[in-house]
Design a protein around this motif. Structure first.
Motif, PDB file in Angstrom:
ATOM      1  N   ARG A  41       0.869  -1.184   0.000  1.00  0.00           N
ATOM      2  CA  ARG A  41       0.000   0.000   0.000  1.00  0.00           C
ATOM      3  C   ARG A  41       0.897   1.223   0.000  1.00  0.00           C
ATOM      4  NH1 ARG A  41      -2.502   3.996  -0.767  1.00  0.00           N
ATOM      5  NH2 ARG A  41      -4.568   4.515   0.040  1.00  0.00           N
ATOM      6  N   ALA A  42       1.221   1.715  -1.210  1.00  0.00           N
ATOM      7  CA  ALA A  42       2.026   2.935  -1.368  1.00  0.00           C
ATOM      8  C   ALA A  42       1.059   4.036  -1.797  1.00  0.00           C
ATOM      9  CB  ALA A  42       3.134   2.693  -2.377  1.00  0.00           C
ATOM     10  N   THR A  43       1.396   4.827  -2.818  1.00  0.00           N
ATOM     11  CA  THR A  43       0.462   5.827  -3.339  1.00  0.00           C
ATOM     12  C   THR A  43      -0.846   5.151  -3.727  1.00  0.00           C
ATOM     13  OG1 THR A  43       2.376   6.977  -4.195  1.00  0.00           O
ATOM     14  CG2 THR A  43       0.230   7.713  -4.987  1.00  0.00           C
ATOM     15  N   ALA A  44      -0.719   3.964  -4.337  1.00  0.00           N
ATOM     16  CA  ALA A  44      -1.883   3.131  -4.628  1.00  0.00           C
ATOM     17  C   ALA A  44      -1.562   1.712  -4.186  1.00  0.00           C
ATOM     18  CB  ALA A  44      -2.198   3.162  -6.119  1.00  0.00           C
ATOM     19  N   LEU A  45      -2.595   0.920  -3.954  1.00  0.00           N
ATOM     20  CA  LEU A  45      -2.383  -0.489  -3.607  1.00  0.00           C
ATOM     21  C   LEU A  45      -1.928  -1.255  -4.844  1.00  0.00           C
ATOM     22  CD1 LEU A  45      -2.804  -2.768  -1.454  1.00  0.00           C
ATOM     23  CD2 LEU A  45      -5.029  -3.141  -2.541  1.00  0.00           C
ATOM     24  N   PHE A  89      11.248  -8.988   3.201  1.00  0.00           N
ATOM     25  CA  PHE A  89      10.908  -7.689   3.805  1.00  0.00           C
ATOM     26  C   PHE A  89       9.407  -7.518   3.987  1.00  0.00           C
ATOM     27  CE2 PHE A  89       9.768  -3.167   3.407  1.00  0.00           C
ATOM     28  CZ  PHE A  89      10.364  -2.703   4.574  1.00  0.00           C
ATOM     29  N   GLU A  90       9.016  -7.296   5.237  1.00  0.00           N
ATOM     30  CA  GLU A  90       7.637  -6.946   5.570  1.00  0.00           C
ATOM     31  C   GLU A  90       7.715  -5.831   6.607  1.00  0.00           C
ATOM     32  OE1 GLU A  90       4.330  -9.919   5.874  1.00  0.00           O
ATOM     33  OE2 GLU A  90       4.484  -9.457   8.011  1.00  0.00           O
ATOM     34  N   GLY A  91       7.072  -4.722   6.346  1.00  0.00           N
ATOM     35  CA  GLY A  91       7.148  -3.618   7.303  1.00  0.00           C
ATOM     36  C   GLY A  91       6.781  -2.304   6.656  1.00  0.00           C
ATOM     37  N   ILE A  92       7.401  -1.242   7.151  1.00  0.00           N
ATOM     38  CA  ILE A  92       7.016   0.117   6.779  1.00  0.00           C
ATOM     39  C   ILE A  92       8.154   0.806   6.027  1.00  0.00           C
ATOM     40  CG2 ILE A  92       6.242   2.362   7.672  1.00  0.00           C
ATOM     41  CD1 ILE A  92       4.365  -0.052   8.285  1.00  0.00           C
ATOM     42  N   ILE A  93       7.828   1.370   4.879  1.00  0.00           N
ATOM     43  CA  ILE A  93       8.728   2.306   4.196  1.00  0.00           C
ATOM     44  C   ILE A  93       8.242   3.704   4.596  1.00  0.00           C
ATOM     45  CG2 ILE A  93       9.592   3.127   1.974  1.00  0.00           C
ATOM     46  CD1 ILE A  93       8.772   0.336   0.812  1.00  0.00           C
ATOM     47  N   PRO A  94       9.124   4.538   5.164  1.00  0.00           N
ATOM     48  CA  PRO A  94       8.657   5.829   5.683  1.00  0.00           C
ATOM     49  C   PRO A  94       7.986   6.676   4.601  1.00  0.00           C
ATOM     50  CG  PRO A  94      10.922   5.384   6.383  1.00  0.00           C
ATOM     51  CD  PRO A  94      10.569   4.325   5.384  1.00  0.00           C
ATOM     52  N   GLU A  95       6.943   7.403   5.009  1.00  0.00           N
ATOM     53  CA  GLU A  95       6.268   8.327   4.086  1.00  0.00           C
ATOM     54  C   GLU A  95       7.290   9.346   3.583  1.00  0.00           C
ATOM     55  OE1 GLU A  95       3.278   7.927   2.898  1.00  0.00           O
ATOM     56  OE2 GLU A  95       2.809   6.270   4.250  1.00  0.00           O
ATOM     57  N   GLY A 100       6.835   4.803  -0.184  1.00  0.00           N
ATOM     58  CA  GLY A 100       6.408   4.970   1.210  1.00  0.00           C
ATOM     59  C   GLY A 100       5.054   4.319   1.475  1.00  0.00           C
ATOM     60  N   GLY A 101       4.983   3.498   2.544  1.00  0.00           N
ATOM     61  CA  GLY A 101       3.740   2.798   2.873  1.00  0.00           C
ATOM     62  C   GLY A 101       4.034   1.464   3.536  1.00  0.00           C
ATOM     63  N   THR A 102       3.045   0.568   3.493  1.00  0.00           N
ATOM     64  CA  THR A 102       3.134  -0.717   4.200  1.00  0.00           C
ATOM     65  C   THR A 102       3.347  -1.857   3.215  1.00  0.00           C
ATOM     66  OG1 THR A 102       1.644   0.167   5.872  1.00  0.00           O
ATOM     67  CG2 THR A 102       1.936  -2.216   5.851  1.00  0.00           C
ATOM     68  N   VAL A 103       4.251  -2.774   3.566  1.00  0.00           N
ATOM     69  CA  VAL A 103       4.586  -3.918   2.709  1.00  0.00           C
ATOM     70  C   VAL A 103       4.305  -5.221   3.460  1.00  0.00           C
ATOM     71  CG1 VAL A 103       6.441  -5.110   1.444  1.00  0.00           C
ATOM     72  CG2 VAL A 103       6.421  -2.600   1.552  1.00  0.00           C
ATOM     73  N   MET A 104       3.623  -6.150   2.787  1.00  0.00           N
ATOM     74  CA  MET A 104       3.321  -7.480   3.333  1.00  0.00           C
ATOM     75  C   MET A 104       3.891  -8.568   2.417  1.00  0.00           C
ATOM     76  SD  MET A 104      -0.388  -9.359   3.255  1.00  0.00           S
ATOM     77  CE  MET A 104      -1.234  -8.308   4.428  1.00  0.00           C
ATOM     78  N   VAL A 105       4.427  -9.625   3.009  1.00  0.00           N
ATOM     79  CA  VAL A 105       4.814 -10.795   2.213  1.00  0.00           C
ATOM     80  C   VAL A 105       3.534 -11.603   1.981  1.00  0.00           C
ATOM     81  CG1 VAL A 105       6.244 -12.860   2.052  1.00  0.00           C
ATOM     82  CG2 VAL A 105       7.152 -10.795   3.152  1.00  0.00           C
ATOM     83  N   TRP A 106       2.906 -11.406   0.822  1.00  0.00           N
ATOM     84  CA  TRP A 106       1.586 -11.974   0.540  1.00  0.00           C
ATOM     85  C   TRP A 106       1.672 -13.428   0.072  1.00  0.00           C
ATOM     86  CZ3 TRP A 106      -1.025 -13.613  -3.972  1.00  0.00           C
ATOM     87  CH2 TRP A 106      -2.404 -13.787  -3.816  1.00  0.00           C
ATOM     88  N   GLY A 189       4.428   1.020  13.450  1.00  0.00           N
ATOM     89  CA  GLY A 189       4.443   2.481  13.451  1.00  0.00           C
ATOM     90  C   GLY A 189       4.136   3.126  12.109  1.00  0.00           C
ATOM     91  N   GLY A 190       3.367   2.436  11.269  1.00  0.00           N
ATOM     92  CA  GLY A 190       2.979   3.000   9.977  1.00  0.00           C
ATOM     93  C   GLY A 190       1.628   3.702  10.052  1.00  0.00           C
ATOM     94  N   ASN A 191       1.128   4.097   8.887  1.00  0.00           N
ATOM     95  CA  ASN A 191      -0.166   4.777   8.797  1.00  0.00           C
ATOM     96  C   ASN A 191      -1.273   3.721   8.715  1.00  0.00           C
ATOM     97  OD1 ASN A 191      -2.512   6.057   7.859  1.00  0.00           O
ATOM     98  ND2 ASN A 191      -1.325   7.670   6.830  1.00  0.00           N
TER      99      ASN A 191
END
Ligand code: MN
Length: 200
Positions: A41-45, A89-95, A100-106, A189-191
């Motif tokens: 989930r960055a600028t768009a999913l 990598f699963e976690g938060i890329i700072p805005e 920038g956004g949330t990353v999941m290992v789907w 600590g993400g959005n």
């Protein structure tokens, strides 16, 4: 392209003092044929689809995510190669940072190239057929280039794993931690509100 050179663009786009994403390092997995799909989930999913090839991971951003329906042609925009370490990598890329956004290992697993033992050449020619052995995605798929260097399609092949069920909606959780996007954002600590728009 040598893996080190292929990762230059990855390195150029990031400030590793600011992002927790892994450094650009060429590396091979035990099988040399791993794949990962990261829900982002960055600028768009979108869903980032990455296949390990010769020490790096050629990558595509798939806005709608992979489909199990053989009739769907999912747009897959080629992006810069990512390092093998990125697959964990699963976690938060700072805005404000790139992506920038949330990353999941789907999804994750291994793949077998079909009709070739040289997937790098097949990708250069613009078409790679392969079989996925993931936790969610299984069976035959094709990546084919169409209309320009960046625009590809990801298409499910006909086999017993083809289905009309909506895998992205039915299996929304991380294969690594079972979390939804909003839970990853909350824990790290993400959005949370922004991440929640990517959950079903
Ligand atoms: Mn992405």
């Amino acid at each position: 392209m040598p893996a080190k050179r292929a990762l230059k663009e990855y390195e150029r786009r990031r400030d590793f003092a600011l992002t927790p994403e892994p450094p650009a390092r060429a590396k091979r997995s035990r099988t040399g044929r791993s794949f990962v799909v990261q829900k982002h989930r960055a600028t768009a999913l979108h869903y980032d689809f990455r296949l390990e090839v010769d020490g790096t991971m050629p990558s595509w951003a798939v806005p709608k995510g992979p489909s199990l329906n053989t009739k769907d042609k999912r747009l897959a925009m080629k992006v810069e190669d990512h390092p093998l370490d990125y697959a964990g990598f699963e976690g938060i890329i700072p805005e404000g940072e790139y992506g920038g956004g949330t990353v999941m290992v789907w999804d994750e697993g291994t793949y077998e190239p079909l009709e070739t033992d040289d997937p790098a050449s097949a990708l250069r020619r613009g078409e790679l057929k392969f079989e996925l052995h993931g936790k969610k995605l299984k069976g035959r798929f094709t990546l084919v280039r169409t209309g320009g260097p960046r625009k590809w399609l990801l298409i499910k092949g006909r086999d017993r794993y083809a289905s009309e069920k909506d895998i992205a909606t039915e299996k929304p959780r991380s294969v690594k931690t079972r979390r939804l996007l909003a839970q990853i954002a909350r824990d790290e600590g993400g959005n949370v509100e922004k991440a929640a728009t990517g959950d079903p």
